[in-house]
Design a protein around this motif. Structure first.
Motif, PDB file in Angstrom:
ATOM      1  N   THR A 142       0.847  -1.248  -0.040  1.00  0.00           N
ATOM      2  CA  THR A 142       0.100   0.077  -0.152  1.00  0.00           C
ATOM      3  C   THR A 142       0.883   1.554   0.057  1.00  0.00           C
ATOM      4  O   THR A 142       2.009   1.232   0.520  1.00  0.00           O
ATOM      5  CB  THR A 142      -0.833   0.080   1.130  1.00  0.00           C
ATOM      6  OG1 THR A 142       0.121  -0.207   2.567  1.00  0.00           O
ATOM      7  CG2 THR A 142      -1.811  -1.248   1.196  1.00  0.00           C
ATOM      8  N   THR A 143       0.482   2.188  -0.621  1.00  0.00           N
ATOM      9  CA  THR A 143       1.248   3.514  -0.679  1.00  0.00           C
ATOM     10  C   THR A 143       0.355   4.741  -0.167  1.00  0.00           C
ATOM     11  O   THR A 143      -0.681   4.649  -0.762  1.00  0.00           O
ATOM     12  CB  THR A 143       1.392   3.581  -2.017  1.00  0.00           C
ATOM     13  OG1 THR A 143       2.239   2.693  -2.762  1.00  0.00           O
ATOM     14  CG2 THR A 143       2.281   4.950  -2.340  1.00  0.00           C
ATOM     15  N   PHE A 144       1.045   5.520   0.713  1.00  0.00           N
ATOM     16  CA  PHE A 144       0.321   6.500   1.303  1.00  0.00           C
ATOM     17  C   PHE A 144       1.089   7.683   0.969  1.00  0.00           C
ATOM     18  O   PHE A 144       2.306   7.714   1.078  1.00  0.00           O
ATOM     19  CB  PHE A 144       0.172   6.522   2.900  1.00  0.00           C
ATOM     20  CG  PHE A 144      -0.764   5.262   3.428  1.00  0.00           C
ATOM     21  CD1 PHE A 144      -2.044   5.236   3.457  1.00  0.00           C
ATOM     22  CD2 PHE A 144      -0.089   4.157   3.626  1.00  0.00           C
ATOM     23  CE1 PHE A 144      -2.751   4.266   3.856  1.00  0.00           C
ATOM     24  CE2 PHE A 144      -0.855   3.012   3.950  1.00  0.00           C
ATOM     25  CZ  PHE A 144      -2.056   3.084   4.175  1.00  0.00           C
ATOM     26  N   VAL A 145       0.417   8.727   0.372  1.00  0.00           N
ATOM     27  CA  VAL A 145       1.152  10.143   0.142  1.00  0.00           C
ATOM     28  C   VAL A 145       0.835  11.169   1.349  1.00  0.00           C
ATOM     29  O   VAL A 145      -0.262  11.450   1.657  1.00  0.00           O
ATOM     30  CB  VAL A 145       0.517  10.608  -1.041  1.00  0.00           C
ATOM     31  CG1 VAL A 145       1.104  11.866  -1.395  1.00  0.00           C
ATOM     32  CG2 VAL A 145       0.825   9.748  -2.272  1.00  0.00           C
ATOM     33  N   LEU A 146       1.758  11.517   1.887  1.00  0.00           N
ATOM     34  CA  LEU A 146       1.722  12.325   3.161  1.00  0.00           C
ATOM     35  C   LEU A 146       2.341  13.659   2.878  1.00  0.00           C
ATOM     36  O   LEU A 146       3.237  13.810   2.029  1.00  0.00           O
ATOM     37  CB  LEU A 146       2.116  11.538   4.344  1.00  0.00           C
ATOM     38  CG  LEU A 146       1.740  10.164   4.658  1.00  0.00           C
ATOM     39  CD1 LEU A 146       2.801   9.807   5.958  1.00  0.00           C
ATOM     40  CD2 LEU A 146       0.513  10.221   5.029  1.00  0.00           C
ATOM     41  N   LYS A 147       2.080  14.579   3.919  1.00  0.00           N
ATOM     42  CA  LYS A 147       2.981  15.951   3.793  1.00  0.00           C
ATOM     43  C   LYS A 147       2.891  16.559   5.135  1.00  0.00           C
ATOM     44  O   LYS A 147       2.048  16.129   6.230  1.00  0.00           O
ATOM     45  CB  LYS A 147       2.052  16.890   2.932  1.00  0.00           C
ATOM     46  CG  LYS A 147       0.730  17.490   3.735  1.00  0.00           C
ATOM     47  CD  LYS A 147       0.224  18.693   2.812  1.00  0.00           C
ATOM     48  CE  LYS A 147      -1.075  19.205   3.017  1.00  0.00           C
ATOM     49  NZ  LYS A 147      -1.726  20.430   2.754  1.00  0.00           N
ATOM     50  N   ARG A 148       3.989  17.248   5.647  1.00  0.00           N
ATOM     51  CA  ARG A 148       4.169  17.744   6.886  1.00  0.00           C
ATOM     52  C   ARG A 148       3.059  18.853   7.237  1.00  0.00           C
ATOM     53  O   ARG A 148       3.028  19.526   6.523  1.00  0.00           O
ATOM     54  CB  ARG A 148       5.543  18.233   7.126  1.00  0.00           C
ATOM     55  CG  ARG A 148       6.608  17.210   6.929  1.00  0.00           C
ATOM     56  CD  ARG A 148       7.858  17.696   7.278  1.00  0.00           C
ATOM     57  NE  ARG A 148       8.976  16.857   6.987  1.00  0.00           N
ATOM     58  CZ  ARG A 148       9.807  15.869   7.810  1.00  0.00           C
ATOM     59  NH1 ARG A 148       8.981  16.047   9.111  1.00  0.00           N
ATOM     60  NH2 ARG A 148      10.708  15.137   7.650  1.00  0.00           N
ATOM     61  N   LYS A 149       2.502  18.753   8.286  1.00  0.00           N
ATOM     62  CA  LYS A 149       1.678  19.737   9.038  1.00  0.00           C
ATOM     63  C   LYS A 149       2.379  21.102   9.240  1.00  0.00           C
ATOM     64  O   LYS A 149       1.906  22.192   8.827  1.00  0.00           O
ATOM     65  CB  LYS A 149       1.179  19.331  10.054  1.00  0.00           C
ATOM     66  CG  LYS A 149      -0.215  20.153  10.458  1.00  0.00           C
ATOM     67  CD  LYS A 149      -0.957  19.529  11.441  1.00  0.00           C
ATOM     68  CE  LYS A 149      -2.291  20.504  11.899  1.00  0.00           C
ATOM     69  NZ  LYS A 149      -3.222  19.915  12.809  1.00  0.00           N
TER      70      LYS A 149
END
Length: 248
Positions: free
Chosen positions: A25-32
């Protein structure tokens, strides 16, 4: 003896783990919160706990898959006719079109292979992809035709049109063909009896519509008892009234 007791469960555990299938599975995240910057050739500044808080941008596991385009090999009700290129959901395409052999992948070769010939274009069998579905719906219902109990009347196409509109169907009067025999009333002997009429769709398909006659009075004291779910009850055909013949 003890060795056999302990080794056997371990073998079961080992065989069970070997059957597990890896799921990627691939999750695309970004820093808050943006991390602190540092100058070139300097030691990076230590990040705080808030810099390790992430927000989810995209989860590829639940990402909507794009539609698939296929070429129909034959007429499919509610989808299209032979040679049509349709775009639908992958699950429906795989299970309802590709596996039964009703469609092929959209390639230039398949488009040319399954295109309609001149003879097939001239012999029109279906006016649209949804016409046959409308025919099936009309032939599956029992249409209640409510007529006046107090005043004389003769059944006309606009009576069927009004009854169809109450049932959620809209059609023109010229699309309705009544039986050849005249139906008139009021006549309580015809109460809850059936007759058939023909509804023409797109000047091509024809549906044999089952109608059931009911009498209704404006005077509450003269009204007949209400019958719950009358379409589930057995009924007799209207005397001396047959179903209209379908034109060929």
């Amino acid at each position: 003896m003890l060795k056999n007791i302990y080794v056997t469960p371990l073998n079961f555990i080992k065989s069970a783990t070997s059957l597990q299938q890896q799921v990627r599975t691939t999750f695309v995240l970004k820093r808050k919160y943006d991390p602190p910057l540092h100058k070139t050739n300097e030691k990076p500044r230590r990040m705080r706990a808030k810099n390790f808080i992430y927000e989810l941008v995209e989860d590829t596991l639940v990402k909507k898959r794009p539609n698939m385009q296929v070429v129909l090999k034959t007429f499919v009700e509610g989808v299209g006719d032979k040679g049509d290129v349709v775009s639908m959901k992958p699950h429906f395409v795989y299970n309802k079109l590709l596996l039964p052999g009703l469609a092929a992948y959209n390639t230039p070769e398949n488009v040319a292979k399954y295109a309609k010939t001149e003879a097939e274009k001239s012999a029109v069998k279906h006016s649209s992809a949804y016409a046959q579905r409308t025919v099936n719906m009309l032939e599956s219902i029992v249409l209640a035709v409510v007529m006046n109990k107090d005043e004389p009347w003769v059944l006309e196409p606009w009576h069927i049109k009004a009854s169809l509109r109450k049932a959620g169907f809209h059609c023109r009067e010229e699309c309705i063909t009544l039986p050849k025999e005249r139906i008139e009333g009021p006549d309580l002997k015809k109460e809850s009896k059936d007759f058939y009429c023909t509804v023409t769709i797109n000047k091509l398909e024809q549906a044999r519509l089952k109608c059931r006659l009911h009498h209704w009075s404006t005077d509450p004291s003269e009204r007949l008892p209400y019958v719950l779910e009358h379409w589930k009850l057995q009924s007799e055909p209207l005397l001396d009234v047959g179903s209209p013949e379908k034109s060929t």
